[in-house]
Design an enzyme around this catalytic site. Sequence first.
Site, short mmCIF file in Angstrom:
data_model
loop_
_atom_site.label_atom_id
_atom_site.label_comp_id
_atom_site.label_asym_id
_atom_site.label_seq_id
_atom_site.Cartn_x
_atom_site.Cartn_y
_atom_site.Cartn_z
CG ASP A 49 5.62 -10.39 5.46
OD1 ASP A 49 5.01 -9.96 4.45
OD2 ASP A 49 6.68 -9.88 5.88
CG HIS A 71 3.55 -5.93 -15.11
ND1 HIS A 71 2.41 -5.24 -15.43
CD2 HIS A 71 3.78 -5.67 -13.81
CE1 HIS A 71 1.99 -4.59 -14.36
NE2 HIS A 71 2.81 -4.83 -13.36
N GLY A 73 4.25 -13.17 1.53
CA GLY A 73 4.29 -11.71 1.45
C GLY A 73 2.91 -11.21 1.85
NE ARG A 101 5.79 -2.79 -13.30
CZ ARG A 101 5.18 -1.87 -14.06
NH1 ARG A 101 5.79 -1.35 -15.08
NH2 ARG A 101 3.95 -1.48 -13.78
NE ARG A 157 7.13 0.15 -10.66
CZ ARG A 157 6.68 0.81 -11.72
NH1 ARG A 157 7.50 1.53 -12.46
NH2 ARG A 157 5.40 0.77 -12.04
NE ARG A 168 -3.03 -0.06 -12.99
CZ ARG A 168 -1.89 -0.50 -12.50
NH1 ARG A 168 -0.92 -0.89 -13.30
NH2 ARG A 168 -1.70 -0.52 -11.19
CG ASN A 192 6.64 -5.71 -10.60
OD1 ASN A 192 6.34 -6.37 -11.58
ND2 ASN A 192 5.89 -4.72 -10.14
O1 TXD Z 1 0.66 -6.66 -11.18
C1 TXD Z 1 1.66 -6.90 -10.59
N1 TXD Z 1 2.40 -7.96 -10.91
C2 TXD Z 1 2.10 -6.02 -9.49
C3 TXD Z 1 3.29 -6.39 -8.78
C4 TXD Z 1 1.21 -5.10 -8.90
C5 TXD Z 1 1.47 -4.56 -7.68
C6 TXD Z 1 2.67 -4.87 -6.92
N2 TXD Z 1 3.64 -5.61 -7.67
C7 TXD Z 1 4.81 -6.12 -6.97
O2 TXD Z 1 4.42 -7.04 -5.95
C8 TXD Z 1 5.62 -5.08 -6.25
O3 TXD Z 1 6.46 -4.39 -7.15
C9 TXD Z 1 6.39 -5.95 -5.28
O4 TXD Z 1 7.48 -6.56 -5.93
C10 TXD Z 1 5.37 -7.02 -4.90
C11 TXD Z 1 4.66 -6.76 -3.56
O5 TXD Z 1 4.03 -5.52 -3.59
P1 TXD Z 1 3.28 -4.96 -2.28
O6 TXD Z 1 2.68 -3.67 -2.64
O7 TXD Z 1 2.45 -6.03 -1.70
O8 TXD Z 1 4.53 -4.70 -1.35
P2 TXD Z 1 4.61 -4.70 0.25
O9 TXD Z 1 3.39 -4.11 0.85
O10 TXD Z 1 5.93 -4.12 0.59
O11 TXD Z 1 4.61 -6.25 0.62
C12 TXD Z 1 5.67 -7.09 0.36
C13 TXD Z 1 5.84 -7.96 1.56
C14 TXD Z 1 6.25 -7.20 2.82
O12 TXD Z 1 5.30 -7.39 3.84
C15 TXD Z 1 7.60 -7.80 3.18
O13 TXD Z 1 7.82 -7.89 4.58
C16 TXD Z 1 7.47 -9.18 2.54
O14 TXD Z 1 6.84 -8.94 1.30
N3 TXD Z 1 8.74 -9.85 2.36
C17 TXD Z 1 8.88 -11.18 2.53
N4 TXD Z 1 7.99 -12.12 2.88
C18 TXD Z 1 8.43 -13.39 2.99
N5 TXD Z 1 9.72 -13.72 2.77
C19 TXD Z 1 10.64 -12.80 2.41
N6 TXD Z 1 11.91 -13.15 2.19
C20 TXD Z 1 10.23 -11.46 2.28
N7 TXD Z 1 10.86 -10.31 1.98
C21 TXD Z 1 9.94 -9.33 2.02
#
Ligand code: TXD
Length: 307
Positions: free
Chosen positions: A32, A174, A8, A87, A81, A150, A119
């Site tokens: 990704d 969380h 990701g 979440r 989200r 935070r 999440n």
């Molecule tokens: O503290 C925490 N745990 C959190 C969690 C804080 C911030 C974000 N949190 C969660 O992390 C959020 O709710 C998401 O479930 C993830 C990723 O958040 P992000 O902000 O990085 O989301 P993005 O920018 O959309 O990035 C997710 C990437 C995106 O580039 C997709 O193309 C990729 O995931 N993606 C994949 N990569 C590989 N393989 C698969 N199958 C795939 N599907 C989507």
Amino acid sequence: MTKISIVGAGMTGATAAHWLAERELADIALVDVVEGMPQGKALDLLQAMPVIGKDVRIAGSNDYAVTEGSDIVVITAGLPRKPGMSREDLLNTNADIVKKATEETLKHSPNAIYIILTNPLDTMCYVTMKTGGLPRERVIGQAGILDSARMRAFVAMELGVSVENVACYVLGGHGDSMVPLTRHSNVAGVPLNEILPADKLAAIVDRTRKGGGEIVALLKQGSAFYAPSVAIAQMAEAILKDKNLIVPSSVYLQGEYGLQDVFFGVPAQLGRGGLVKVIEYTLNAEEQAEVQKSAEEVQASVAELKL
Ligand code: TXD
């Protein structure tokens, strides 16, 4: 060479790569599904290395082969989200993504330690542990460093003191039922409940609980990424340098805090093998009740999973 793979390469994944590269901890691989994106971000970051003087190899790919031989695998893949979305709404879509990421990375790095971010966080940790058949030491979720940071930021702003003087501890899932511990949190050793008036403290606790949502509402698309991703870097550093650093993390509980068979945010000692030890605080009845309530929410989310 030590290696960290990040599945990701979105906002948190790529920003984690940035923080990690700055620390020159390990080579980095980004994976990704979006064609060209992990390659492009990896190349861009690689070209920043001469400027900051760090010798880190960075590669991006749509193919998991790039993750070969990783010491740590970070999973951030999934959907973030949207405003008004909980979440838990993300549950089953992200479970499938995390399951695949776990299976594919394990093929190339059978001994890796997993740091999970996707999440709903505590549930996704469970997905990785079960899918991979991994011991609990090797699956750690990131949430607590962020939630605590935070709270630390809000306390430092309120009191006009350095963030370095503020230690805060947030337990629990969380989600908005997380449990900020005001008796254990302190400013240069003085407990927060002695230093802040009750109404100010309650407002900080409330803002901490809703901290993720506050940023989602402001950004309108996507969620927080700077603070979550630097938390990943801190965890990876604690593991790779065998620091035995105690940080709040989501780990699989086996009786600690009276909880079984659930990933839950607790103070965890991290070292080269991953989770070294869960640190148990003595909680009063009110704190224990809040912990129980938060755990029930996580357990309900796991029960909804179709693994
Ligand atoms: O503290 C925490 N745990 C959190 C969690 C804080 C911030 C974000 N949190 C969660 O992390 C959020 O709710 C998401 O479930 C993830 C990723 O958040 P992000 O902000 O990085 O989301 P993005 O920018 O959309 O990035 C997710 C990437 C995106 O580039 C997709 O193309 C990729 O995931 N993606 C994949 N990569 C590989 N393989 C698969 N199958 C795939 N599907 C989507």
